[in-house]
Scaffold this active site. Structure first.
Site, PDB file in Angstrom:
ATOM      1  N   GLU A 228       0.824  -1.210   0.000  1.00  0.00           N
ATOM      2  CA  GLU A 228       0.000   0.000   0.000  1.00  0.00           C
ATOM      3  C   GLU A 228       0.862   1.265   0.000  1.00  0.00           C
ATOM      4  O   GLU A 228       0.545   2.243  -0.679  1.00  0.00           O
ATOM      5  CB  GLU A 228      -0.935   0.014   1.219  1.00  0.00           C
ATOM      6  CG  GLU A 228      -1.957  -1.115   1.239  1.00  0.00           C
ATOM      7  CD  GLU A 228      -3.069  -0.943   0.206  1.00  0.00           C
ATOM      8  OE1 GLU A 228      -3.064   0.048  -0.527  1.00  0.00           O
ATOM      9  OE2 GLU A 228      -3.943  -1.835   0.147  1.00  0.00           O
TER      10      GLU A 228
ATOM     11  N   ARG B 119       1.026   3.884  -3.226  1.00  0.00           N
ATOM     12  CA  ARG B 119       0.455   5.217  -2.976  1.00  0.00           C
ATOM     13  C   ARG B 119       1.538   6.268  -2.730  1.00  0.00           C
ATOM     14  O   ARG B 119       1.507   7.347  -3.314  1.00  0.00           O
ATOM     15  CB  ARG B 119      -0.488   5.168  -1.773  1.00  0.00           C
ATOM     16  CG  ARG B 119      -1.634   4.197  -1.969  1.00  0.00           C
ATOM     17  CD  ARG B 119      -2.608   4.242  -0.815  1.00  0.00           C
ATOM     18  NE  ARG B 119      -3.453   3.051  -0.801  1.00  0.00           N
ATOM     19  CZ  ARG B 119      -4.715   3.029  -0.410  1.00  0.00           C
ATOM     20  NH1 ARG B 119      -5.290   4.128   0.001  1.00  0.00           N
ATOM     21  NH2 ARG B 119      -5.416   1.905  -0.411  1.00  0.00           N
TER      22      ARG B 119
ATOM     23  N   ASP C 153      -5.492  -9.661  -7.828  1.00  0.00           N
ATOM     24  CA  ASP C 153      -5.801  -8.787  -8.970  1.00  0.00           C
ATOM     25  C   ASP C 153      -4.590  -8.164  -9.660  1.00  0.00           C
ATOM     26  O   ASP C 153      -4.325  -8.388 -10.853  1.00  0.00           O
ATOM     27  CB  ASP C 153      -6.791  -7.690  -8.547  1.00  0.00           C
ATOM     28  CG  ASP C 153      -6.417  -6.984  -7.228  1.00  0.00           C
ATOM     29  OD1 ASP C 153      -5.374  -7.319  -6.644  1.00  0.00           O
ATOM     30  OD2 ASP C 153      -7.172  -6.084  -6.806  1.00  0.00           O
TER      31      ASP C 153
ATOM     32  N   GLU D 299     -12.082   1.288  -9.963  1.00  0.00           N
ATOM     33  CA  GLU D 299     -11.834   0.326 -11.047  1.00  0.00           C
ATOM     34  C   GLU D 299     -12.745   0.497 -12.267  1.00  0.00           C
ATOM     35  O   GLU D 299     -12.285   0.373 -13.410  1.00  0.00           O
ATOM     36  CB  GLU D 299     -11.900  -1.115 -10.521  1.00  0.00           C
ATOM     37  CG  GLU D 299     -10.705  -1.523  -9.661  1.00  0.00           C
ATOM     38  CD  GLU D 299     -10.753  -0.958  -8.244  1.00  0.00           C
ATOM     39  OE1 GLU D 299     -11.840  -0.483  -7.847  1.00  0.00           O
ATOM     40  OE2 GLU D 299      -9.728  -0.977  -7.542  1.00  0.00           O
TER      41      GLU D 299
ATOM     42  N   THR E 112      -0.760   0.767 -10.180  1.00  0.00           N
ATOM     43  CA  THR E 112      -2.093   0.306  -9.787  1.00  0.00           C
ATOM     44  C   THR E 112      -2.811   1.318  -8.902  1.00  0.00           C
ATOM     45  O   THR E 112      -3.962   1.097  -8.521  1.00  0.00           O
ATOM     46  CB  THR E 112      -2.018  -1.081  -9.122  1.00  0.00           C
ATOM     47  OG1 THR E 112      -3.333  -1.629  -9.014  1.00  0.00           O
ATOM     48  CG2 THR E 112      -1.355  -1.022  -7.761  1.00  0.00           C
TER      49      THR E 112
HETATM   50  C1  DMJ Z   1      -6.150   0.997  -4.784  1.00  0.00           C
HETATM   51  O1  DMJ Z   1      -5.302   1.166  -3.719  1.00  0.00           O
HETATM   52  C2  DMJ Z   1      -5.468   0.299  -5.916  1.00  0.00           C
HETATM   53  O2  DMJ Z   1      -6.186   0.468  -7.076  1.00  0.00           O
HETATM   54  C3  DMJ Z   1      -5.289  -1.157  -5.662  1.00  0.00           C
HETATM   55  O3  DMJ Z   1      -4.761  -1.814  -6.762  1.00  0.00           O
HETATM   56  C4  DMJ Z   1      -6.602  -1.793  -5.314  1.00  0.00           C
HETATM   57  N1  DMJ Z   1      -7.271  -1.104  -4.277  1.00  0.00           N
HETATM   58  C5  DMJ Z   1      -7.379   0.321  -4.342  1.00  0.00           C
HETATM   59  C6  DMJ Z   1      -8.555   0.838  -5.118  1.00  0.00           C
HETATM   60  O4  DMJ Z   1      -9.676   0.075  -5.081  1.00  0.00           O
END
Ligand code: DMJ
Length: 663
Positions: free
Chosen positions: A294, A298, A427, A563, A652
């Site tokens: 995370e 981020r 995912d 998403e 992501t």
């Molecule tokens: C985000 O932190 C990222 O997109 C991650 O890949 C999945 N979860 C959240 C958004 O839903």
């Protein structure tokens, strides 16, 4: 008989006579004469040695003078951290050029644009466009950390802006800057220079003024930012209903996640204020556990993309500092990283209840670590992350390219085998296979092979059609049993498939992308609020009274996730079919209607199926600003060069990173 002893080796030496002062004659001519005589008495070797030493000392003196002069200049102007990048300052390290013009206030006219710094033209001796360089101020502390650990204060409502904060922005309408990098490890390139701080990818033409829908996104962003700024400034997340904040890592998560969004939306004042917080208040010397994944996607991703877009080397120094603090996570018996690491003490550990890590987490940090290595010339980031990729590539326990959800940090083996999903915990493994391949210039075929194989695995094992509308969806498999359950998280997949097609992958992937996109839209559309639940169940059997999408009470919340709109962005970019923009507009309207909090901010809601009482959850996730609103803004743009898919790959968390060697 012994041979006669060899003659003693000739020794060159310098004889120095020390005067005792009794016949001291201070006349210049006598001193000159005696010096000259002594010089003549020296051997040629002795003279050469002295001359060489003299030349060496002069050179050293000159170099240290230049270095000191730079430092004096920096110190005597304004505080180091306030230094922004300036173009073509001699003696400074090159940073990447900003990719977009400096942010402007929403609705600003071109005349309001900050002054653009022209790039010095350079001679180039090869075909193609010239290589352009920009040099950045590099006058802050080496590790880029702040000693000031004081709790940041809320900004005054109308906090004065920093002075002299003009960015060195280069505007090259339509010009292209070729990347100087390639897919080799930095170690194999010029490791000699400790921190090359390589140049970023390309310059693009100036963005068009925002259209009406984009202005709608800017308005939403400013409303969200108003709440964050007022009630949660410098904290991780806004609690918009209680007008307070929550901490996860205590690192200003929302602020960092939102930096590049502000840049892209042209919010200059907000960006400057946030930049100032990063400069003065962001403190990584903290005894705090962070989740490796995370915080990588981020914080590290957010800082790297802020660096690429703005060209401001502050962000790169912060990124490098943070990357270093994450590295202890990789010190496990298997080299599969622990889930958590303390960025202050350097202690890493798995969650309390297990020694497993999540497969998606350990395989979705590579874009960021690879880019950090490329920029800094420090190969350890890339090597640690790629070791994980190689290990997982060679691991047994997959099912036609599909991976289980957990991996043990001691044994390095998959655990809880036999469960396969494209949702939580797996995912972004698939997403990063494709995106790393793109990032590296489409040369790392092993990544592509794994991706293509996985897509076939999805088709074979996880794809079904619902009743009555025959929506294509991706379910889950647990020990051979299919479950018609699909997380909203899976809605990243249509976008990823479309991105692959854009980069030359089979056209039939686009058919699947479009079918899944329709499904994800219906997951929103069929709810009373127009917003998707966290998890949907699909009806597999024809029964007149049942809809395609069904929701269990525990799954009917919406966390403002990105998403669906992320995929809409890719689908629109690739097909130019305006229905995708319209669908995104519907979703923005729903966010405004059901999640907007009047005093500022947007809130997650508990029940997407009750338009009268959606029940706010009192939390605005950082990805609402980092991802959801950014993808909506890009979706509504008709300019394919605004963060072109040929130049950038989004991590992501929607942070754009440059493609190293675009094709
Ligand atoms: C985000 O932190 C990222 O997109 C991650 O890949 C999945 N979860 C959240 C958004 O839903």
């Amino acid at each position: 008989m012994y041979p006669p002893p060899p003659p003693a080796p000739r020794q060159d030496f310098i004889s120095v006579t020390l005067s005792r002062g009794e016949s001291y004659d201070n006349s210049k001519s006598r001193r000159r004469r005696s010096c000259w005589r002594k010089w003549k008495q020296l051997s040629r070797l002795q003279r050469n040695v002295i001359l060489f030493l003299l030349a060496f000392l002069i050179l050293c003196g000159f170099l240290s003078y230049v270095h000191m002069a730079d430092q004096w200049k920096a110190l005597s102007s304004r505080p180091e951290e306030e230094q922004k990048m300036k173009p073509e300052v001699p003696g400074l390290k090159p940073a990447n050029p900003p990719v977009l013009p400096a942010p402007q206030k929403a609705g600003a006219t071109p005349e309001d644009s900050p002054k653009m710094w022209p790039q010095k033209s350079r001679k180039h001796f090869r075909r193609g466009p010239p290589r352009l360089h920009i040099k950045a101020s590099n006058s802050v502390s080496k590790d880029g950390t702040q000693d000031d650990a004081r709790e940041p204060e809320a900004p005054p409502r109308d906090a004065p802006q920093e002075e002299n904060t003009q960015h060195a922005v280069i505007s090259w309408r339509g010009a292209v800057i070729e990347p100087e990098q390639n897919t080799e490890l930095p170690s194999r390139r010029a490791e000699a220079s400790a921190k090359p701080y390589l140049q970023a990818a390309r310059m693009q033409k100036e963005p068009l003024p925002p259209n009406e829908r984009q202005r709608g996104v800017i308005e939403a962003f400013l409303h969200a930012w108003k709440g964050y700024r007022k009630f949660a400034w410098g904290h991780d997340e806004l609690k918009p209903v209680s007008r307070s904040f929550s901490e996860w890592f205590g690192l200003g998560l929302t602020l960092i996640d939102a930096l590049d969004t502000m840049w892209i939306l042209g919010l200059k004042q907000e960006f400057e204020e946030a930049r100032k917080w990063v400069s003065q208040k962001l403190n990584f010397k903290k005894n705090v556990d962070v989740n490796l994944f995370e915080s990588t996607i981020r914080i590290l991703g957010g800082l790297l993309s802020a660096y690429h877009l703005s060209g401001d080397s502050l962000f790169l120094r912060r990124a490098e500092d943070f990357g270093n603090r994450l590295m202890p996570a990789f010190a496990t018996p298997s080299k599969i990283p622990y889930s958590d690491v303390n960025i202050g003490t350097g202690e890493a550990h798995p969650p309390q209840w297990t020694s497993d890590s999540t497969v998606a987490e350990v395989t979705s940090i590579q874009l960021e670590f690879r880019e950090l290595s490329r920029l800094t010339g420090t190969k350890k980031f890339q090597e640690a992350a790629e070791e994980v990729t190689r290990h997982i590539h060679s691991l047994s326990g997959k099912k036609d390219g599909l991976v289980p959800m957990f991996i043990n940090t001691h044994s390095g083996l998959f655990t809880h085998p036999g469960v396969f999903t494209l949702g939580a915990r797996a995912d972004s493994y698939y997403e990063y296979l494709l995106k790393q391949w793109i990032q590296g210039g489409k040369k790392e075929t092993q990544l592509l092979d794994d991706y293509l194989k996985a897509i076939e695995g999805i088709k074979t094992h996880l794809l079904r059609h619902s009743q009555p509308r025959k929506l294509t969806f991706v379910g889950e498999l647990a020990h051979g049993r299919f479950s018609a359950k699909m997380d909203h998280l899976v809605c990243f997949l249509p976008g990823t498939l479309a991105l692959g097609v854009h980069h030359g992958l089979p056209a039939n992937h686009m058919d699947l992308a479009q079918a899944l996109m329709e499904t994800c839209y219906q997951m929103n559309r069929q709810m009373e609020t127009g917003l998707s639940p966290e998890i949907a169940h699909f009806n597999l059997y024809p029964r007149g009274d049942r809809q395609d999408v069904e929701v269990k009470p525990a799954d009917r919340h919406n966390l403002l996730r990105p998403e669906t709109v992320e995929s809409l962005f890719y689908l629109y970019r690739v097909t130019r079919d305006r229905k995708y923009q319209d669908w995104g507009w519907d979703i923005l309207q729903s966010f405004n209607k059901y999640t907007r909090v009047p005093s500022g901010g947007y809130s997650s809601i508990n029940n997407v199926q009750d338009s009268h009482r959606p029940e706010p959850r009192d939390k605005m996730e950082s990805f609402f600003l980092g991802e959801t609103l950014k993808y909506l803004y890009l979706l509504f743009s008709d300019d394919p060069d605004l963060l072109s898919l040929d130049s950038y790959v989004f991590n992501t968390e929607a942070h754009p990173l440059p493609i190293w060697a675009p094709t």
